[in-house]
Design a protein around this motif. Sequence first.
Motif, PDB file in Angstrom:
ATOM      1  N   GLU A  92       5.145  -8.012 -24.347  1.00 31.24           N
ATOM      2  CA  GLU A  92       6.031  -7.259 -23.250  1.00 31.24           C
ATOM      3  C   GLU A  92       4.890  -6.031 -22.396  1.00 31.24           C
ATOM      4  O   GLU A  92       4.165  -5.514 -22.825  1.00 31.24           O
ATOM      5  CB  GLU A  92       7.028  -6.269 -24.191  1.00 31.24           C
ATOM      6  CG  GLU A  92       8.286  -7.167 -24.523  1.00 31.24           C
ATOM      7  CD  GLU A  92       9.227  -6.449 -25.226  1.00 31.24           C
ATOM      8  OE1 GLU A  92       9.061  -5.278 -25.397  1.00 31.24           O
ATOM      9  OE2 GLU A  92      10.556  -6.927 -25.160  1.00 31.24           O
ATOM     10  N   LEU A  93       5.526  -5.867 -21.191  1.00 35.09           N
ATOM     11  CA  LEU A  93       5.002  -4.971 -20.348  1.00 35.09           C
ATOM     12  C   LEU A  93       6.062  -3.953 -19.857  1.00 35.09           C
ATOM     13  O   LEU A  93       6.978  -4.256 -19.535  1.00 35.09           O
ATOM     14  CB  LEU A  93       4.485  -5.468 -19.070  1.00 35.09           C
ATOM     15  CG  LEU A  93       2.708  -5.959 -19.186  1.00 35.09           C
ATOM     16  CD1 LEU A  93       2.511  -6.453 -17.901  1.00 35.09           C
ATOM     17  CD2 LEU A  93       1.909  -5.133 -19.634  1.00 35.09           C
ATOM     18  N   HIS A  94       5.766  -2.574 -19.753  1.00 33.09           N
ATOM     19  CA  HIS A  94       6.606  -1.688 -19.229  1.00 33.09           C
ATOM     20  C   HIS A  94       6.668  -1.862 -17.695  1.00 33.09           C
ATOM     21  O   HIS A  94       5.582  -2.467 -16.876  1.00 33.09           O
ATOM     22  CB  HIS A  94       6.117  -0.241 -19.584  1.00 33.09           C
ATOM     23  CG  HIS A  94       6.992   0.534 -18.979  1.00 33.09           C
ATOM     24  ND1 HIS A  94       7.269   1.034 -18.001  1.00 33.09           N
ATOM     25  CD2 HIS A  94       7.918   1.528 -19.991  1.00 33.09           C
ATOM     26  CE1 HIS A  94       8.284   2.084 -17.943  1.00 33.09           C
ATOM     27  NE2 HIS A  94       8.749   2.138 -19.060  1.00 33.09           N
ATOM     28  N   ILE A  95       7.867  -1.851 -17.246  1.00 33.64           N
ATOM     29  CA  ILE A  95       7.918  -2.329 -15.581  1.00 33.64           C
ATOM     30  C   ILE A  95       6.934  -1.586 -14.846  1.00 33.64           C
ATOM     31  O   ILE A  95       6.492  -1.934 -13.805  1.00 33.64           O
ATOM     32  CB  ILE A  95       9.462  -2.103 -15.293  1.00 33.64           C
ATOM     33  CG1 ILE A  95      10.398  -3.321 -15.713  1.00 33.64           C
ATOM     34  CG2 ILE A  95       9.447  -1.697 -13.934  1.00 33.64           C
ATOM     35  CD1 ILE A  95      11.706  -3.252 -14.939  1.00 33.64           C
ATOM     36  N   THR A  96       6.583  -0.377 -15.164  1.00 29.13           N
ATOM     37  CA  THR A  96       5.811   0.652 -14.377  1.00 29.13           C
ATOM     38  C   THR A  96       4.410  -0.004 -14.195  1.00 29.13           C
ATOM     39  O   THR A  96       3.857  -0.095 -13.151  1.00 29.13           O
ATOM     40  CB  THR A  96       5.814   2.161 -14.819  1.00 29.13           C
ATOM     41  OG1 THR A  96       7.046   2.477 -14.874  1.00 29.13           O
ATOM     42  CG2 THR A  96       4.972   2.890 -14.288  1.00 29.13           C
ATOM     43  N   ASP A  97       3.995  -0.791 -15.513  1.00 29.80           N
ATOM     44  CA  ASP A  97       2.590  -1.125 -15.544  1.00 29.80           C
ATOM     45  C   ASP A  97       2.408  -2.378 -14.714  1.00 29.80           C
ATOM     46  O   ASP A  97       1.285  -2.949 -14.219  1.00 29.80           O
ATOM     47  CB  ASP A  97       2.123  -1.353 -17.060  1.00 29.80           C
ATOM     48  CG  ASP A  97       1.933  -0.067 -17.978  1.00 29.80           C
ATOM     49  OD1 ASP A  97       1.603   0.810 -17.268  1.00 29.80           O
ATOM     50  OD2 ASP A  97       2.277  -0.131 -18.928  1.00 29.80           O
ATOM     51  N   ALA A  98       3.703  -3.206 -14.816  1.00 25.57           N
ATOM     52  CA  ALA A  98       3.816  -4.393 -14.109  1.00 25.57           C
ATOM     53  C   ALA A  98       3.653  -4.172 -12.597  1.00 25.57           C
ATOM     54  O   ALA A  98       2.930  -4.885 -11.637  1.00 25.57           O
ATOM     55  CB  ALA A  98       5.092  -5.166 -14.425  1.00 25.57           C
ATOM     56  N   ILE A  99       4.306  -2.980 -12.125  1.00 24.28           N
ATOM     57  CA  ILE A  99       4.564  -2.892 -10.600  1.00 24.28           C
ATOM     58  C   ILE A  99       3.098  -2.278 -10.214  1.00 24.28           C
ATOM     59  O   ILE A  99       2.665  -2.849  -9.323  1.00 24.28           O
ATOM     60  CB  ILE A  99       5.453  -1.642 -10.379  1.00 24.28           C
ATOM     61  CG1 ILE A  99       6.960  -2.282 -10.668  1.00 24.28           C
ATOM     62  CG2 ILE A  99       5.453  -1.167  -9.167  1.00 24.28           C
ATOM     63  CD1 ILE A  99       7.792  -1.133 -10.589  1.00 24.28           C
ATOM     64  N   LYS A 117       0.755  -1.260  -0.069  1.00 20.09           N
ATOM     65  CA  LYS A 117       0.143   0.095  -0.010  1.00 20.09           C
ATOM     66  C   LYS A 117       0.756   1.237   0.144  1.00 20.09           C
ATOM     67  O   LYS A 117       2.100   1.304   0.483  1.00 20.09           O
ATOM     68  CB  LYS A 117      -0.866  -0.168   1.186  1.00 20.09           C
ATOM     69  CG  LYS A 117      -1.832  -1.210   1.553  1.00 20.09           C
ATOM     70  CD  LYS A 117      -2.651  -1.171   2.676  1.00 20.09           C
ATOM     71  CE  LYS A 117      -3.545  -2.635   2.682  1.00 20.09           C
ATOM     72  NZ  LYS A 117      -4.374  -2.641   3.926  1.00 20.09           N
ATOM     73  N   GLY A 118       0.364   2.239  -0.551  1.00 19.24           N
ATOM     74  CA  GLY A 118       1.082   3.819  -0.526  1.00 19.24           C
ATOM     75  C   GLY A 118       2.245   3.592  -1.202  1.00 19.24           C
ATOM     76  O   GLY A 118       3.212   4.298  -1.076  1.00 19.24           O
ATOM     77  N   ILE A 119       2.438   2.762  -2.452  1.00 18.58           N
ATOM     78  CA  ILE A 119       3.761   2.682  -3.186  1.00 18.58           C
ATOM     79  C   ILE A 119       3.464   3.568  -4.368  1.00 18.58           C
ATOM     80  O   ILE A 119       2.496   3.770  -4.987  1.00 18.58           O
ATOM     81  CB  ILE A 119       3.946   1.481  -3.676  1.00 18.58           C
ATOM     82  CG1 ILE A 119       4.301   0.403  -2.416  1.00 18.58           C
ATOM     83  CG2 ILE A 119       4.997   1.372  -4.673  1.00 18.58           C
ATOM     84  CD1 ILE A 119       4.486  -0.968  -2.805  1.00 18.58           C
ATOM     85  N   GLU A 120       4.628   4.482  -4.383  1.00 16.07           N
ATOM     86  CA  GLU A 120       4.617   5.503  -5.540  1.00 16.07           C
ATOM     87  C   GLU A 120       5.886   5.248  -6.664  1.00 16.07           C
ATOM     88  O   GLU A 120       6.620   4.623  -6.154  1.00 16.07           O
ATOM     89  CB  GLU A 120       5.093   7.103  -4.990  1.00 16.07           C
ATOM     90  CG  GLU A 120       3.929   7.677  -3.780  1.00 16.07           C
ATOM     91  CD  GLU A 120       4.425   8.985  -3.315  1.00 16.07           C
ATOM     92  OE1 GLU A 120       5.096   9.800  -4.120  1.00 16.07           O
ATOM     93  OE2 GLU A 120       4.407   9.030  -2.097  1.00 16.07           O
ATOM     94  N   VAL A 121       5.517   5.458  -7.730  1.00 16.35           N
ATOM     95  CA  VAL A 121       6.184   4.866  -8.696  1.00 16.35           C
ATOM     96  C   VAL A 121       6.778   6.365  -9.492  1.00 16.35           C
ATOM     97  O   VAL A 121       5.819   7.017 -10.064  1.00 16.35           O
ATOM     98  CB  VAL A 121       5.780   4.217  -9.950  1.00 16.35           C
ATOM     99  CG1 VAL A 121       6.692   3.721 -10.945  1.00 16.35           C
ATOM    100  CG2 VAL A 121       5.447   2.654  -9.335  1.00 16.35           C
ATOM    101  N   GLU A 122       8.019   6.709  -9.634  1.00 14.19           N
ATOM    102  CA  GLU A 122       8.292   7.891 -10.168  1.00 14.19           C
ATOM    103  C   GLU A 122       9.514   7.591 -11.185  1.00 14.19           C
ATOM    104  O   GLU A 122      10.332   6.831 -11.170  1.00 14.19           O
ATOM    105  CB  GLU A 122       8.985   8.860  -9.086  1.00 14.19           C
ATOM    106  CG  GLU A 122       9.624  10.230  -9.443  1.00 14.19           C
ATOM    107  CD  GLU A 122      10.275  11.048  -8.468  1.00 14.19           C
ATOM    108  OE1 GLU A 122      10.792  11.992  -8.689  1.00 14.19           O
ATOM    109  OE2 GLU A 122      10.286  10.318  -7.101  1.00 14.19           O
ATOM    110  N   HIS A 123       9.543   8.391 -12.497  1.00  8.43           N
ATOM    111  CA  HIS A 123      10.414   8.273 -13.272  1.00  8.43           C
ATOM    112  C   HIS A 123      11.360   9.449 -13.289  1.00  8.43           C
ATOM    113  O   HIS A 123      11.031  10.572 -13.344  1.00  8.43           O
ATOM    114  CB  HIS A 123       9.907   8.313 -14.638  1.00  8.43           C
ATOM    115  CG  HIS A 123       9.126   7.214 -15.154  1.00  8.43           C
ATOM    116  ND1 HIS A 123       9.206   6.202 -15.947  1.00  8.43           N
ATOM    117  CD2 HIS A 123       7.789   6.726 -14.559  1.00  8.43           C
ATOM    118  CE1 HIS A 123       8.464   5.164 -16.142  1.00  8.43           C
ATOM    119  NE2 HIS A 123       7.463   5.467 -15.261  1.00  8.43           N
ATOM    120  N   ILE A 124      12.751   9.071 -13.277  1.00  7.42           N
ATOM    121  CA  ILE A 124      13.759  10.135 -13.038  1.00  7.42           C
ATOM    122  C   ILE A 124      14.808  10.378 -14.291  1.00  7.42           C
ATOM    123  O   ILE A 124      15.238   9.178 -14.884  1.00  7.42           O
ATOM    124  CB  ILE A 124      14.630   9.781 -11.999  1.00  7.42           C
ATOM    125  CG1 ILE A 124      13.757   9.593 -10.870  1.00  7.42           C
ATOM    126  CG2 ILE A 124      15.890  10.968 -11.848  1.00  7.42           C
ATOM    127  CD1 ILE A 124      14.479   9.175  -9.483  1.00  7.42           C
TER     128      ILE A 124
END
Length: 508
Positions: free
Chosen positions: A448-455, A404-411
């Motif tokens: 193929e999935l983008h890692i962000t979508d999988a997470i 829960k409360g997990i954020e995904v950010e691209h840098i």
Amino acid sequence: MAINSKVQSLLTLVSVFKRVSHELTGIVKEIASSFNLDPDVEVFVSYLNFTEAQLERSSEGPSVLGKVCGYYDSKRRLITLYYPCFIEGEELNLDRVFETIAHELIHHCQYTCRDQACRNVCSVHMTIDEEVNIKSMLPYELRPHEIEAFDKQERLAEEIRRRWRNTIEYTIHRLDVTLRLPINAVNAFLQQLEKSLNFSIYETITKTLISRYVGEDVLAYEVIEAVKRIKTFIDEELQGESHDTRSCIERKLSDVNELLRSYASSMHEVFVKSFLNANLKSVIFTATPVSSSGSRLKVYVVTNAGFAIAITPSAVAPLVTATLSPLQPFTISDISKYGKHYLNIDHYLRYKPAVKDFKVYLHRDEGEESVLQITAKHICNAGKNFGENLEELVVLILLLGTEKGIEVEHIELRGLDKELIRIKTEAEKDVVKEILICNNKIALNDKELHITDAIKAITSLNTENKEISEILKQYFVKRLIMRILSIPLLKKLDIDPFEDLKCECYTR
């Protein structure tokens, strides 16, 4: 000629002591003024390990008057504080810091005050010439100005602590964090690793994901069909066994719960192999801004396995960034064995043989981007793309300690052709934990999935994207069913897949 890293680190250390000296000078000038003392006084913080008694007397052993970790130079009006003297065992003795400042301010009073306004601080007064005579005439323990300073230091120290505690402690703690990198910060990370060894959490996450994307009925049907496909093989391999034994083994192969436990076990192995046995590339201690006016310590554990972990504990930020790089293979699990030695710059600078396995580098650039550049260089060029299989991502989420409360950010970083992905969560006790991986795609079956979508799919209770849901459904079914269908292959590799099953069935 370029300055080598060791010399550059020591020059940086000098700048650290200058900075702390400047900050404490401002505080002590304010204290002096508030007690009607002459504010013309400087503070110098030293990395030498002396007490006042050692500098004032030639005999060995501690003084009977007590221990003061400083010295007042009456000619220069300079208070020197000897930082190593404040360390007892592994702890910083803050009481001694306040007592030493008080003691040396009393000396400052004795040499500079000549009116009634400062009588509450000192009553013994002397000139520099008188000081020379007294020091030549009397031993340290019998000098009037020392006896008065020891007698009055506790009361003055208490008043200084009451009014300037926060500013003095903050300044000294920043120096302490810089030189003796806090092992408790890394322990927060290690404790999470220990929690992640608990097999039950892998069973829970496995059942949750299968229930979410496959469903018990669908899985049960697929398992039965898979066992039917290898029934001829089972009959041939077990033709010498009784009907009851063959039936028992078929039931065990069809046991969905047993299959899920087996899959959970494989994820547990991924954790041990991918995380615990990952070699360190560096451990970086730096400051990260948390507001317009303050910053906190941030620790990056960077590996050669395509990922880095960052922890932001509730601790004072260091004055400089420190990078520790192992000189030989050193796994994450090794940190717990040798942490007190290796995560301590003070040990490195003073007793280098004790930390011969690490190269230590101090640099003044506290910008997070420079640290992320180092991190990205290591993990994006590791030769391994972390997250190549879904199980690694599942374990990664478990490592954060919550779904829960997990954020995904691209840098995006200058000079880097790949993005960094930062997955973070705020855990217990205001400890922010992050995992950094390189931008990548993950192959699931033929998709193929983008890692962000999988997470997002792993951590969301409901995945609205039906296409992703179907991809994950087919992936989990295939991974589980292949564990059954691989039995004939295992036999060809001279591994008897039925031995354990037969033993269980024989004991029934």
